[in-house]
Scaffold this motif. Structure first.
Motif: not given
Length: 205
Positions: A4-6, A9-15, A167-170
């Protein structure tokens, strides 16, 4: 769309946050499946065709022509079945074979994205194939010189557990955060450092 877009975005921000403090360049690559598995599906269909033909031969008196017709129907039917229910093929295949296919895909992407050609030789790719429940971290030469392989193996192990729990995103965020301190320690940002990689989160079809 896998993410999902959010989530993207969360992964991009962390990188981006990691790359503010480290000269290492990290790319996240996500795919639903590493292969279409058409060849294994074909092999399974051929095996089932011969198996049912063998059973028919002993259960019923049939001519060679009838046997060939049955074989053709069975082959087409099973092949169409596995094409429609592709995930069933994936479940029937051995884990080692699926992981081999996923690893080949990961290494192919590392070279296709030009991560082996950065000037700094400090590129890292976090590769995840969801259907195979497979995680691989590929590092360029400078990273592998200073950070032991055992560190990445432990990271892959923990990340894979999260993938298996859906729990892919986490798992992704935790893996990036865990590697952050190590990368900052060994590859602190320099004033003249410039990120050569324009896209940090890549979804494969």
């Amino acid at each position: 769309m896998i993410l999902k877009d959010n989530e993207k975005e969360l992964i991009s921000q962390e990188i981006e946050n990691l790359e503010r403090f480290s000269s290492a360049e990290l790319v996240a690559v996500i795919t639903q499946k590493s292969s279409d598995y058409k060849y294994p599906s074909l092999i399974i269909s051929i095996f089932l065709t011969f198996l049912f033909s063998f059973i028919l031969y002993f259960l019923k008196e049939i001519s060679t022509l009838e046997l060939l017709q049955y074989q053709l129907l069975i082959f087409i039917g099973t092949n169409l079945f596995f094409i429609k229910f592709n995930n069933l093929t994936l479940k029937l295949l051995p884990l080692s074979y699926k992981h081999q296919k996923a690893s080949l895909k990961a290494n192919e992407q590392f070279y296709n994205l030009g991560l082996n050609k950065t000037k700094s030789k400090q590129a890292i790719m976090f590769f995840v194939s969801l259907d195979e429940k497979y995680v691989e971290i590929i590092t360029d030469t400078e990273i592998s010189k200073k950070i032991p392989n055992e560190f990445w193996e432990q990271l892959v192990y923990e990340f894979t557990l999260d993938i298996k729990k859906d729990d892919f995103l986490s798992g992704y965020l935790k893996a990036i955060k865990t590697s952050k301190a190590m990368l900052i320690q060994h590859f602190p940002i320099q004033n003249d450092d410039e990120n050569e990689l324009s896209n940090e989160v890549i979804e494969l079809k």
